[in-house]
Design a protein around this motif. Structure first.
Motif, PDB file in Angstrom:
ATOM      1  N   LEU A 208       0.840  -1.176  -0.005  1.00  0.00           N
ATOM      2  CA  LEU A 208      -0.003   0.000  -0.059  1.00  0.00           C
ATOM      3  C   LEU A 208       0.773   1.413   0.167  1.00  0.00           C
ATOM      4  N   LEU A 209       1.977   1.214   0.822  1.00  0.00           N
ATOM      5  CA  LEU A 209       2.843   2.421   0.894  1.00  0.00           C
ATOM      6  C   LEU A 209       3.575   2.617  -0.627  1.00  0.00           C
ATOM      7  N   ALA A 210       3.942   1.504  -1.305  1.00  0.00           N
ATOM      8  CA  ALA A 210       4.608   1.376  -2.531  1.00  0.00           C
ATOM      9  C   ALA A 210       3.601   2.125  -3.595  1.00  0.00           C
ATOM     10  N   LEU A 211       2.438   1.690  -3.372  1.00  0.00           N
ATOM     11  CA  LEU A 211       1.396   2.211  -4.506  1.00  0.00           C
ATOM     12  C   LEU A 211       1.105   3.839  -3.963  1.00  0.00           C
ATOM     13  N   GLY A 212       1.026   3.929  -2.880  1.00  0.00           N
ATOM     14  CA  GLY A 212       0.881   5.462  -2.555  1.00  0.00           C
ATOM     15  C   GLY A 212       2.030   6.438  -2.972  1.00  0.00           C
ATOM     16  N   CYS A 213       3.337   5.823  -2.846  1.00  0.00           N
ATOM     17  CA  CYS A 213       4.273   6.808  -3.111  1.00  0.00           C
ATOM     18  C   CYS A 213       4.474   6.878  -4.750  1.00  0.00           C
ATOM     19  N   ARG A 214       3.972   6.033  -5.606  1.00  0.00           N
ATOM     20  CA  ARG A 214       3.945   6.231  -7.025  1.00  0.00           C
ATOM     21  C   ARG A 214       3.059   7.138  -7.218  1.00  0.00           C
ATOM     22  N   ALA A 215       1.917   7.084  -6.556  1.00  0.00           N
ATOM     23  CA  ALA A 215       0.586   8.020  -6.971  1.00  0.00           C
ATOM     24  C   ALA A 215       0.987   9.481  -6.570  1.00  0.00           C
ATOM     25  N   GLY A 216       1.974   9.522  -5.540  1.00  0.00           N
ATOM     26  CA  GLY A 216       2.267  10.867  -5.211  1.00  0.00           C
ATOM     27  C   GLY A 216       1.003  11.671  -4.318  1.00  0.00           C
ATOM     28  N   HIS A 217       0.712  12.846  -4.930  1.00  0.00           N
ATOM     29  CA  HIS A 217      -0.672  13.255  -4.132  1.00  0.00           C
ATOM     30  C   HIS A 217      -1.944  13.033  -5.282  1.00  0.00           C
ATOM     31  N   ASP A 218      -1.770  12.110  -5.929  1.00  0.00           N
ATOM     32  CA  ASP A 218      -3.008  11.972  -6.823  1.00  0.00           C
ATOM     33  C   ASP A 218      -3.927  10.945  -5.952  1.00  0.00           C
ATOM     34  N   GLU A 219      -5.191  10.747  -6.532  1.00  0.00           N
ATOM     35  CA  GLU A 219      -6.131   9.719  -6.113  1.00  0.00           C
ATOM     36  C   GLU A 219      -5.810   8.469  -6.254  1.00  0.00           C
ATOM     37  N   LEU A 220      -6.131   7.430  -5.319  1.00  0.00           N
ATOM     38  CA  LEU A 220      -5.927   6.157  -5.641  1.00  0.00           C
ATOM     39  C   LEU A 220      -7.478   5.379  -5.408  1.00  0.00           C
ATOM     40  N   SER A 221      -7.642   4.602  -6.512  1.00  0.00           N
ATOM     41  CA  SER A 221      -8.884   4.209  -6.826  1.00  0.00           C
ATOM     42  C   SER A 221      -8.956   2.801  -5.802  1.00  0.00           C
ATOM     43  N   PHE A 222     -10.028   2.377  -5.365  1.00  0.00           N
ATOM     44  CA  PHE A 222     -10.123   1.459  -4.398  1.00  0.00           C
ATOM     45  C   PHE A 222      -9.952   0.093  -5.150  1.00  0.00           C
ATOM     46  N   SER A 223     -10.383   0.097  -6.546  1.00  0.00           N
ATOM     47  CA  SER A 223     -10.031  -1.061  -7.293  1.00  0.00           C
ATOM     48  C   SER A 223      -8.340  -1.167  -7.631  1.00  0.00           C
ATOM     49  N   ALA A 224      -7.721  -0.062  -7.673  1.00  0.00           N
ATOM     50  CA  ALA A 224      -6.203  -0.220  -7.887  1.00  0.00           C
ATOM     51  C   ALA A 224      -5.657  -0.698  -6.466  1.00  0.00           C
ATOM     52  N   ILE A 225      -6.036  -0.209  -5.381  1.00  0.00           N
ATOM     53  CA  ILE A 225      -5.647  -0.807  -4.241  1.00  0.00           C
ATOM     54  C   ILE A 225      -5.804  -2.443  -3.811  1.00  0.00           C
ATOM     55  N   SER A 226      -6.858  -2.650  -4.333  1.00  0.00           N
ATOM     56  CA  SER A 226      -7.491  -4.108  -3.945  1.00  0.00           C
ATOM     57  C   SER A 226      -6.666  -5.076  -4.957  1.00  0.00           C
ATOM     58  N   ALA A 227      -6.075  -4.549  -6.569  1.00  0.00           N
ATOM     59  CA  ALA A 227      -5.365  -5.389  -7.124  1.00  0.00           C
ATOM     60  C   ALA A 227      -3.807  -5.245  -6.505  1.00  0.00           C
ATOM     61  N   ALA A 228      -3.520  -4.171  -6.004  1.00  0.00           N
ATOM     62  CA  ALA A 228      -2.113  -4.156  -5.480  1.00  0.00           C
ATOM     63  C   ALA A 228      -2.039  -5.087  -4.421  1.00  0.00           C
ATOM     64  N   LEU A 229      -2.981  -4.861  -3.425  1.00  0.00           N
ATOM     65  CA  LEU A 229      -2.855  -5.675  -2.102  1.00  0.00           C
ATOM     66  C   LEU A 229      -3.313  -7.184  -2.265  1.00  0.00           C
ATOM     67  N   ASP A 230      -4.099  -7.416  -3.318  1.00  0.00           N
ATOM     68  CA  ASP A 230      -4.675  -8.705  -3.477  1.00  0.00           C
ATOM     69  C   ASP A 230      -5.493  -9.006  -2.359  1.00  0.00           C
ATOM     70  N   VAL A 231      -6.718  -8.102  -2.178  1.00  0.00           N
ATOM     71  CA  VAL A 231      -7.506  -8.353  -1.149  1.00  0.00           C
ATOM     72  C   VAL A 231      -8.950  -7.979  -1.844  1.00  0.00           C
ATOM     73  N   PRO A 232      -9.989  -8.399  -1.326  1.00  0.00           N
ATOM     74  CA  PRO A 232     -11.296  -8.205  -1.917  1.00  0.00           C
ATOM     75  C   PRO A 232     -11.653  -6.548  -1.642  1.00  0.00           C
ATOM     76  N   LEU A 233     -12.517  -5.978  -2.573  1.00  0.00           N
ATOM     77  CA  LEU A 233     -12.621  -4.915  -2.860  1.00  0.00           C
ATOM     78  C   LEU A 233     -13.192  -4.227  -1.481  1.00  0.00           C
ATOM     79  N   GLU A 234     -14.083  -5.227  -0.689  1.00  0.00           N
ATOM     80  CA  GLU A 234     -14.785  -4.608   0.578  1.00  0.00           C
ATOM     81  C   GLU A 234     -13.718  -4.640   1.752  1.00  0.00           C
ATOM     82  N   LYS A 235     -12.287  -5.030   1.503  1.00  0.00           N
ATOM     83  CA  LYS A 235     -11.503  -5.034   2.740  1.00  0.00           C
ATOM     84  C   LYS A 235     -10.671  -3.671   2.409  1.00  0.00           C
ATOM     85  N   VAL A 236     -10.695  -3.116   1.484  1.00  0.00           N
ATOM     86  CA  VAL A 236      -9.734  -1.963   1.035  1.00  0.00           C
ATOM     87  C   VAL A 236      -9.888  -0.793   2.182  1.00  0.00           C
ATOM     88  N   GLU A 237     -11.062  -0.366   2.389  1.00  0.00           N
ATOM     89  CA  GLU A 237     -11.150   0.708   3.616  1.00  0.00           C
ATOM     90  C   GLU A 237     -10.477   0.232   4.707  1.00  0.00           C
TER      91      GLU A 237
END
Length: 417
Positions: free
Chosen positions: A307-336
């Protein structure tokens, strides 16, 4: 029992010698005590002569071998008094003899395990009287090695040295090898304390030590290899540490070609890259057993780092829940849940938009900060500097309208009136 009173140094030296003589005599047959050549009597006769002739180094060297006996048989106060008077006797020697004999006493103090707090205090008192940086450096290393043998002494010394290693390195002009030895010793000291703050300090210091080991020194690399492997494993296991700058150190890079540690190195590398698929592949049962960690625990740590690696690549942009779900390999409902965990651990800051299913980032901890990150930061600062220069030039080139100047002057006149 030692009675403390105002007296000359020589009398004090003889008083503690008498105490040691009595300890040496304890347990002997009464018939033996009548003989002046009994252990204690002979000892006292010898040191009395040495003090009378101001041969303080020889007096000191006759007293030091009995330090263990003092700690075993005397009260803490008596032992402290004897050690402090021996340190006082050292102060009468020349600087070079003082430094050498200080290490003799330090060796005697750190030999035993009983009364560890008092023994460590004695070594620290020695540190306060030796005049040379070289002697202070040697005493600190000895104190650190001794203190990390117990949680209580480790905590006692770590509180005294925390945050001072860099300053000592500069002030004493230590070489890279000496600096590395100091950082390594202190790192192991903080690891022995084993609380959250100390583990973070350990990781900081061990990283400095490993980065100071030159790639060209095969012997040094071989010597520090177990510490490099341990540090890599400690990062993977730790629930407190999410930033790791170990991978660029030659001492850590060498693990990749070592059959005993190559699996560990691979696991560390893919974790820091935020590659969950690669992490699953690298997390073999053999490697996890070597680390002493379960797959579930290791995978949880890897997901937070991802999650930190994804956030650093995004900078100050928005991260979609779907992108986080894919990066962490977790269900969409677990992202929050993962985002809230990261925010709670102060690893990132941002706002969750549940309607749009995204995270607006304002800050994210770098999971690693190596040469590439420094290069990016320099480029970013240079761009900011250029932009600010452009804004300043634009502002200075703008002239207010003439009627505006007239109105400003009139307003100033009215205020003065």
């Amino acid at each position: 029992m030692i009675t403390v009173m105002e007296t000359q140094d020589e009398d004090s030296f003889l008083l503690i010698a008498q105490t040691v003589a009595n300890l040496l005599n304890d347990g002997q047959l009464k018939s033996e005590l009548a003989d002046l050549q009994t252990t204690g009597s002979g000892f006292l006769s010898d040191v009395t002569t040495l003090v009378g002739e101001a041969r303080y180094e020889e007096y000191f060297l006759r007293m030091v071998p009995h330090i263990d006996l003092v700690y075993k048989q005397c009260s803490d106060k008596e032992a402290e008094c004897i050690v402090n008077l021996l340190i006082h006797a050292l102060a009468r020697l020349s600087e070079d003899r003082l430094a050498e004999n200080a290490m003799v006493l330090a060796s005697a103090l750190t030999k035993g395990e009983d009364h560890a707090d008092e023994r460590l205090a004695g070594v620290l008192n020695l540190y306060g009287v030796v005049p040379s940086a070289r002697a202070q450096y040697a005493l600190l290393l000895r104190a650190s090695e001794f203190a990390r043998g117990g949680a209580r002494t480790a905590k006692m010394l770590s509180a005294a040295v925390q945050g001072k290693a860099d300053r000592w390195v500069r002030e004493w002009g230590l070489s890279a090898a000496e600096s590395g030895a100091l950082y390594l010793s202190f790192a192991l000291l903080f690891k022995a304390v084993n609380d959250k703050a100390s583990i973070k300090e350990y990781m900081k210091l061990i990283t400095l030590a490993l980065n100071l080991t030159p790639e060209s020194d095969a012997a040094a690399l071989a010597a520090i290899r177990p510490h490099a492997a341990t540090a890599a494993g400690d990062f993977i296991r730790s629930p407190y540490i999410y930033q790791c700058d170990l991978t660029e150190a030659p001492a850590v890079r060498q693990l990749a070609t070592d059959p005993a540690y190559s699996g560990l190195h691979k696991l560390l590398t893919v974790m820091l890259a935020g590659d969950i698929t690669g992490f699953r592949t690298a997390a073999s049962p053999a490697v996890l057993e070597q680390l002493g960690v379960s797959l579930e625990t290791a995978l949880s740590k890897a997901r937070m780092v991802a999650l930190l690696a994804l956030g650093c690549r995004a900078g100050h942009d928005e991260l979609s829940f779907s992108a986080i779900s894919a990066a962490l390999d977790v269900p969409l409902e677990k992202v929050e849940t993962w985002i809230i965990r990261a925010i709670g651990a102060k690893l990132l800051e941002g706002k969750i938009d549940q309607v749009r299913s995204c995270l607006s980032l304002s800050r994210c901890t770098h999971q690693t900060f190596g040469a590439k990150q420094w290069t990016d930061l320099r480029s970013q600062l240079a761009a900011w500097k250029e932009n600010l220069a452009g804004v300043s030039s634009t502002i200075s080139s703008v002239q207010p309208p003439a009627n505006a100047l007239v109105r400003a002057a009139a307003a100033a006149s009215a205020v003065r009136a």
